[in-house]
Write an enzyme that holds these catalytic residues in place. Structure first.
Site, PDB file in Angstrom:
ATOM      1  N   CYS A 381       0.825  -1.208   0.000  1.00 17.82           N
ATOM      2  CA  CYS A 381       0.000   0.000   0.000  1.00 17.82           C
ATOM      3  C   CYS A 381       0.868   1.271   0.000  1.00 17.82           C
ATOM      4  O   CYS A 381       1.490   1.564  -1.009  1.00 17.82           O
ATOM      5  CB  CYS A 381      -0.991  -0.039   1.146  1.00 17.82           C
ATOM      6  N   HIS A 516      -3.636  -5.066   0.482  1.00 20.22           N
ATOM      7  CA  HIS A 516      -3.092  -5.574   1.750  1.00 20.22           C
ATOM      8  C   HIS A 516      -3.165  -7.104   1.793  1.00 20.22           C
ATOM      9  O   HIS A 516      -4.186  -7.658   2.223  1.00 20.22           O
ATOM     10  CB  HIS A 516      -3.891  -5.005   2.931  1.00 20.22           C
ATOM     11  N   GLU A 518      -1.910  -9.095   3.808  1.00 20.78           N
ATOM     12  CA  GLU A 518      -1.974  -9.639   5.175  1.00 20.78           C
ATOM     13  C   GLU A 518      -3.381  -9.979   5.628  1.00 20.78           C
ATOM     14  O   GLU A 518      -3.562 -10.842   6.479  1.00 20.78           O
ATOM     15  CB  GLU A 518      -1.305  -8.674   6.169  1.00 20.78           C
TER      16      GLU A 518
HETATM   17  N1  GLN Z   1      -1.981   6.762   2.609  1.00 16.59           N
HETATM   18  C1  GLN Z   1      -2.042   6.010   1.404  1.00 16.59           C
HETATM   19  C2  GLN Z   1      -3.369   6.196   0.680  1.00 16.59           C
HETATM   20  O1  GLN Z   1      -4.289   6.688   1.253  1.00 16.59           O
HETATM   21  C3  GLN Z   1      -1.769   4.546   1.665  1.00 16.59           C
HETATM   22  C4  GLN Z   1      -2.826   3.888   2.488  1.00 16.59           C
HETATM   23  C5  GLN Z   1      -2.345   2.608   3.109  1.00 16.59           C
HETATM   24  O2  GLN Z   1      -1.156   2.315   3.148  1.00 16.59           O
HETATM   25  N2  GLN Z   1      -3.246   1.826   3.650  1.00 16.59           N
HETATM   26  O3  GLN Z   1      -3.492   5.844  -0.462  1.00 16.59           O
END
Ligand code: GLN
Length: 547
Positions: A381, A516, A518
């Site tokens: 992410c 994600h 995970e």
């Molecule tokens: N802050 C980033 C976004 O909003 C990544 C979000 C995250 O890592 N969950 O896209």
């Protein structure tokens, strides 16, 4: 409606492991062929934990349907293998929101709207909804007995014992039985007090689960049974164990499942076979070797913020017979000269998800280090977005490249805000004008994987579904340019609008994903991307040793 309900409450102190207890019991009942589900009730006023600071609340766990839930839902999914939905977690905030909206809509016209019966009815309705078509529904009540916030929920589950008839409801109370070193004995008094408190609101527990660092002697069990008015067999020790995955095995030894089956007269389909689970636990406890992976995060003061990720390393490690030692690095520490020394000696590097600009440059440095020194790397992410920024700046020569989240004036916004994401059926829409939510891409989306890439070798298939929680995304206007410099885009949304995975060639393992992984890792089914990071990190460690 479920046929039977098991209500789990906690007493004495918080953090006793009610979530793990609920998840373990669900797992054991499922191992007997029963159709089980779980619901977690959170007694806070937030509508969901999506807007809460991870420092306070720990991880926000995201489900397939995009709901942002309590991290206990992660335990539930990991232990049971179930895919849960927004019905499996609700808060005081949601309950009041529904009741107040109904009141405004005129649904209670003429009546005074009250906690009993309106709030309690709404709670009961939601519990029943979560248990639809299940043999057993486990209901975990967050918080500790004695909290003001928990009272409407306790009243609702008390009423359920009456409405659904007592033999279809089981009340399990989890308490702490401390061992006092100076006296050399365990103390049952806090348990007695906590049960008394429960009884004063009309709930008599059927089973008492005693969390303790010592096994309870039969005299201690006898004492608790007598003072708390339960059968002696219904006092169970929940001994501290080395890994949470051992809890179902420990419960099995205490005949917790048998007791529940007998008390609820459950019609079980088979005897449980826990062999695979047991092998996994043994692999966690006695791995043949270890591997060290740098975890470059920003909430590392509270490890609960990265719960699923930590667990996913446990799953991958068990499968590979390795212990994964995470080297926790606060990304800000990598913003100073000599940061390389902090990273030297690790076998792999992970940059997880996150929000806010603090520590971004440290993450960029970590990624640069991984890329240049051929250290296995996984970005998740924000970690993926940072990897794209690093590549743009240092390989594609786009000076000052950045993500729009942190710099709106850069000539190269390689990560930007392209659209507003909103699931139509989001339970309660957040304020659109706020930048604190409401515009995130949440939940499961399909990713198409390009053949011949590292991602394809990892997944061994062309389409996967993964969970998301982000607002910013790869800026397609720079795609061609970055590809020219060697960035491989190996995963995209089916309409090819949206970059999901990037990777590098000529590197032992460098991959970064917008989703994600995970959230989909399970103890007996580690996530392939995380597993491969661990495997490649181990290979790199072995090679280093040979040099
Ligand atoms: N802050 C980033 C976004 O909003 C990544 C979000 C995250 O890592 N969950 O896209």
């Amino acid at each position: 409606m479920a046929k039977k309900y098991i209500f789990i409450t906690g007493g004495v102190v918080s953090s006793l492991g009610k979530g793990i207890t609920s998840a373990s019991l669900a797992y054991l009942l499922m191992s007997h062929g029963l159709n089980v589900s779980i619901v977690k009730i959170d007694p806070y006023l937030n509508v969901d934990p999506g807007t809460m600071n991870p420092y306070q609340h720990g991880e926000v766990y995201v489900l397939d349907d995009g709901s942002e839930t309590d991290l206990d839902l992660g335990h539930y999914e990991r232990f049971t293998g179930l895919t849960l939905s927004k019905k499996n977690n609700f808060t005081t905030g949601q309950v009041y929101f529904t009741v107040i909206s109904k009141e405004r809509h005129g649904d209670y016209l003429g009546k005074t709207v009250q906690i009993i019966p309106h709030i309690t009815n709404e709670i009961k309705k939601r519990i029943k909804e979560a248990g639809k078509n299940k043999d057993v529904l486990i209901v975990e009540i967050g918080g500790t007995i004695g909290d003001i916030e928990g009272l409407p929920f306790l009243e609702a589950i008390r009423q359920m014992g009456y409405n659904e008839s007592r033999e279809n409801c089981l009340y399990v109370h989890l308490t702490l039985v401390p061992y006092i070193k100076t006296a050399g004995e365990i103390k049952t008094k806090p348990t007695q007090h906590s049960v008394k408190e429960l009884q004063s609101i009309g709930i008599s527990p059927d089973i008492i689960v005693c969390r303790s660092e010592r096994r309870l002697s039969s005299e201690a069990k006898e004492k608790i049974a007598m003072f708390c008015n339960v059968e002696r067999e219904a006092v169970i020790t929940a001994l501290d164990v080395g890994t949470v995955y051992e809890v179902p095995l420990a419960f099995k030894k205490e005949n917790f499942d048998k007791l529940v089956i007998q008390k609820l007269s459950l019609d079980i389909k088979k005897d449980s076979d826990l062999d695979n689970w047991m092998n996994m636990v043994n692999a966690i406890k006695k791995p043949k070797d270890a591997v060290k992976i740098a975890f470059v995060g920003k909430y590392i003061g509270l490890k609960e913020s990265y719960k699923s990720l930590i667990e996913s390393f446990v799953h991958a490690g068990a499968d590979l017979d390795l212990r994964v030692d995470l080297k926790w690095i606060e990304s800000e520490e990598l913003e100073f000269e000599g940061y390389e020394d902090i990273l030297s000696g690790v076998d792999g590097i992970l940059v997880p998800g996150g929000f806010g600009s603090r520590g971004i440059e440290g993450k960029i440095n970590a990624i640069r280090y991984a890329r240049e020194n051929k250290v296995p790397f996984l970005g998740i992410c924000l970690g993926m977005q940072t990897a794209v920024v690093e590549f743009a700046r240092n390989v594609a020569d786009m000076k000052g490249a950045h993500s729009e989240e942190f710099d709106n004036n850069t000539p190269y916004k390689v990560i930007h805000l392209a659209r507003k994401w909103q699931k139509e059926d989001e339970i309660i829409t957040r304020d659109e004008s706020s930048d604190k939510g409401g515009t995130m891409r949440l939940g499961s989306y399909t990713c198409v994987i390009k053949e011949g890439t590292l991602a394809h070798r990892i997944y061994k298939k062309g389409r996967v579904d993964e969970r998301h929680r982000h607002r910013y995304e790869f800026n397609n206007s720079y795609k061609e340019e970055l590809e020219k410099y060697g960035l491989v885009v190996s995963g995209m949304s089916p309409d090819k609008e949206f970059v999901e995975i990037v990777e590098l060639k000529d590197h032992p393992f460098f991959i970064a994903v917008q989703f994600h992984p995970e959230f989909k890792s399970r103890p007996l089914k580690p996530h392939p991307v995380i597993r491969m990071l661990v495997q490649k990190s181990y290979e790199s460690k072995r090679l280093k040793k040979r040099d």
